[in-house]
Write a protein that holds these residues in place. Structure first.
Motif, PDB file in Angstrom:
ATOM      1  N   THR A  13      -8.866  -2.966 -34.244  1.00 37.38           N
ATOM      2  CA  THR A  13      -8.111  -1.824 -34.738  1.00 37.38           C
ATOM      3  C   THR A  13      -9.982  -1.106 -36.007  1.00 37.38           C
ATOM      4  O   THR A  13     -10.372  -0.318 -36.182  1.00 37.38           O
ATOM      5  N   ALA A  14     -10.386  -2.702 -36.504  1.00 42.49           N
ATOM      6  CA  ALA A  14     -11.985  -2.090 -37.086  1.00 42.49           C
ATOM      7  C   ALA A  14     -13.009  -1.935 -36.324  1.00 42.49           C
ATOM      8  O   ALA A  14     -13.774  -0.690 -36.048  1.00 42.49           O
ATOM      9  N   ALA A  15     -12.884  -1.875 -34.439  1.00 43.92           N
ATOM     10  CA  ALA A  15     -13.505  -1.027 -34.089  1.00 43.92           C
ATOM     11  C   ALA A  15     -13.073   0.096 -33.903  1.00 43.92           C
ATOM     12  O   ALA A  15     -13.792   1.161 -33.220  1.00 43.92           O
ATOM     13  N   ILE A  16     -11.840   0.767 -33.022  1.00 46.00           N
ATOM     14  CA  ILE A  16     -11.256   1.417 -33.699  1.00 46.00           C
ATOM     15  C   ILE A  16     -11.845   2.770 -34.618  1.00 46.00           C
ATOM     16  O   ILE A  16     -12.378   3.602 -34.132  1.00 46.00           O
ATOM     17  N   LYS A  17     -12.001   2.366 -35.345  1.00 50.04           N
ATOM     18  CA  LYS A  17     -12.366   3.384 -36.671  1.00 50.04           C
ATOM     19  C   LYS A  17     -13.816   3.646 -36.758  1.00 50.04           C
ATOM     20  O   LYS A  17     -13.850   4.383 -36.749  1.00 50.04           O
ATOM     21  N   GLU A  18     -14.135   2.642 -35.949  1.00 49.06           N
ATOM     22  CA  GLU A  18     -15.912   3.154 -35.796  1.00 49.06           C
ATOM     23  C   GLU A  18     -16.346   4.093 -34.710  1.00 49.06           C
ATOM     24  O   GLU A  18     -17.023   5.153 -34.826  1.00 49.06           O
ATOM     25  N   ALA A  19     -14.967   3.620 -33.615  1.00 50.71           N
ATOM     26  CA  ALA A  19     -15.776   4.571 -32.976  1.00 50.71           C
ATOM     27  C   ALA A  19     -15.059   6.115 -32.650  1.00 50.71           C
ATOM     28  O   ALA A  19     -15.376   6.981 -32.468  1.00 50.71           O
ATOM     29  N   LYS A  20     -13.941   6.008 -33.788  1.00 52.05           N
ATOM     30  CA  LYS A  20     -13.601   7.410 -34.079  1.00 52.05           C
ATOM     31  C   LYS A  20     -15.104   8.544 -34.579  1.00 52.05           C
ATOM     32  O   LYS A  20     -15.311   9.629 -34.728  1.00 52.05           O
ATOM     33  N   PHE A  21     -16.120   7.997 -35.076  1.00 54.52           N
ATOM     34  CA  PHE A  21     -17.204   8.632 -35.838  1.00 54.52           C
ATOM     35  C   PHE A  21     -17.597   9.481 -34.509  1.00 54.52           C
ATOM     36  O   PHE A  21     -18.749  10.092 -34.264  1.00 54.52           O
TER      37      PHE A  21
END
Lengths: 363, 363
Positions: free
Chosen positions: B110-118
């Protein structure tokens, strides 16, 4: 002199560099058994009570040693190195279509400027590049509409140091990697101070960032979590797993500074070491300093032989005296004696003795 | 059992976590005197011959242990933590207006997904969030036009582990922070593997990134230097001062794995430890596993008491047995026994003995 010649090496490395002997001893002990816990500092959870106490104490002590208590500052110990701050600073402070002012006083300033360009306009307010950074630019003007002004307090490679900082209405950011905790300044004039640990503060692997909290959150950018100072502050420097051992060794070093009497007491010793070595460089007809006199660094003393023919003899002599890490950076040549906080004046005397012995040997 | 009960603590911490005893001893020694140099590993230059050799050996050994020699891969030891890779991966691989596919198997995914959204669109191809991540999603499809697919091989918090990886035509990126070097996989099916050191590989403070070089330089983005994998590769993992001590301790750990017989030999021991503990969880009527059986992690064994009334007694018993770090993460509750490579089977037996002693005490 005999005893000094046979003691532990005199480590003049520019960084990673000499640390207090007690930091080596205590940190080695913590690897075998941390706080009598039966566990190594390398295997404990960063969320354990004992390590949270380490982080809290290191953050508080950094603020205390800089005289910033109660002034709205937060200290962080991050991973990644000062080079990561080169981009975190503009990401956190530069507005979209904004601009930042940079002082180009050496290699690391240049590296910081390069990263800022990814985020907007950079105005180089002064540069000593054309003179191979032998001095710190002065008399420059900082645009009053800049998002911030960035400078490098000490130029490790060239051996220059800012003695004064400009008065300006814009936030001031300073890379103090190679002279943090070495001298007293009015640190409240800075809005962000950052420093890789591996000179005056600890081993490589963590970076101290001291931030005046009120300057954050104003540039309107969406910032990835790991690059967002506000997120790190909110998480009390534990947004992700911190570099546990480097932070612990940094705490030991900060405690050593405090025990010595704080930054003012350490500065006095640093001034004496620098005076001893620069005095010899100026007195000894075989040597000359590399940087202009008024900007000489009290941390990195750069100097050259006037006659390259003496190189082989001199190199042999200082190596025999147990000195290491003395060769200058390739972009300056000659020698660089890094005399950080932990360098004893006795070690500086050994180098001075060698310089005098060289002078005698060629007479 | 008496001797084991009185030995050094049995450290079940999820990370930072147990490392081989010889890593503690050798790294403590290197702090006092590195390679008989008269200098501490904490004060030597990262450009010194001795440390360059450490970095080179660590990089080569990581590639060797993963069976990736001669297959176009480069290993880096970076600072900043695996959380920094959450944004470096999309920065280096996602095209402008591109998209990436992510498997949502737990907190770190989930944390990795959050950053990819940038950086662009993220397609979540599967998620077990609604079941509190008790299993690894399966049967999902990866869009063939995704710039890459990202997954997490082992979910430290929930105790699940991917047993199979999808076949796909897009580059595969895997966060292996909590099971790297614990089992044999065909690692050549991955294009980027990254792992924070602080589980199976060393102390906190460095992250291993293994990259198939040919996938870089294709997304057209201008990347800040410290976030650019290509720049780190070109600089042989010395673009900036690396976290010297964490890298050295990681090398010692990798050497220990090799001496044990490599990843295959270590996997055999890991399977035996997991079988012993899961066997007891399934046999003992007081306990139950937290994750579904087919996705159980061989690294992080999550389990619960069927009757919360026994909590106080059980907690007292395992603490008396010298066990530490057993409480589960707050999002799962119960217990989590992290049985990484360095955990001896004797320590797992101590926990099993305590579980059996609890069973007897309540009869």
């Amino acid at each position: 002199m005999d005893t000094i010649y046979t003691m532990k090496k005199h480590n003049y490395s520019a960084g990673p560099s000499i640390l207090p002997q007690e930091v080596f001893e205590k940190s080695a002990q913590a690897i075998l058994d941390f706080n009598n816990s039966g566990l190594s500092i390398l295997e404990i959870s960063h969320r354990s009570k004992d390590f949270v106490a380490v982080m809290d104490e290191a953050r508080a002590l950094a603020i205390e040693l800089l005289g910033l208590e109660g002034k709205g500052y937060q200290a962080l110990f991050l991973g990644g190195g000062a080079s990561l701050e080169f981009l975190m600073v503009p990401y956190n402070l530069m507005k979209e279509n904004g601009k930042a002012a940079y002082l180009d006083s050496g290699t690391w300033a240049t590296a910081a400027i390069k990263e800022a360009k990814f985020f907007g306009e950079t105005v180089i307010v002064g540069s000593s590049k054309e003179d191979n950074y032998t001095y710190v630019p002065k008399g420059y003007e900082i645009p009053s509409d800049a998002d911030y002004f960035h400078c490098t307090s000490n130029n490790t490679i060239f051996g220059t140091q800012m003695k004064e900082f400009p008065a300006t209405n814009v936030p001031v950011v300073c890379d103090m990697s190679s002279d943090i905790f070495s001298r007293v300044l009015d640190f409240s004039k800075f809005d962000i101070i950052y420093a890789g640990a591996q000179k005056n503060m600890g081993p490589a692997g963590t970076t101290l960032v001291v931030i005046k909290e009120e300057i954050l959150g104003k540039n309107g950018r969406a910032i990835p979590s790991m690059l967002d100072y506000a997120k790190h502050i909110k998480a009390e420097s534990m947004y992700n797993t911190p570099p546990v051992f480097p932070v612990y060794a940094a705490l030991l070093t900060l405690k050593w500074i405090k025990e010595k009497g704080g930054v003012a007491a350490v500065e006095k010793l640093n001034n004496a070491k620098a005076a001893l070595l620069y005095g010899e460089i100026d007195r000894n007809p075989l040597f000359k300093g590399a940087a202009v006199v008024e900007d000489r660094s009290n941390m990195n003393v750069t100097f050259l032989l006037n006659n390259a023919e003496h190189t082989e003899t001199f190199d042999k002599m200082w190596k025999e005296a147990g000195i290491s890490g003395l060769p200058g950076h390739r972009s300056v040549g000659g020698y660089r004696a890094s005399i950080y906080n932990a360098m004893p004046i006795e070690s500086v005397q050994v180098l001075v003795d060698v310089m005098q012995a060289l002078e005698k040997s060629v007479q």
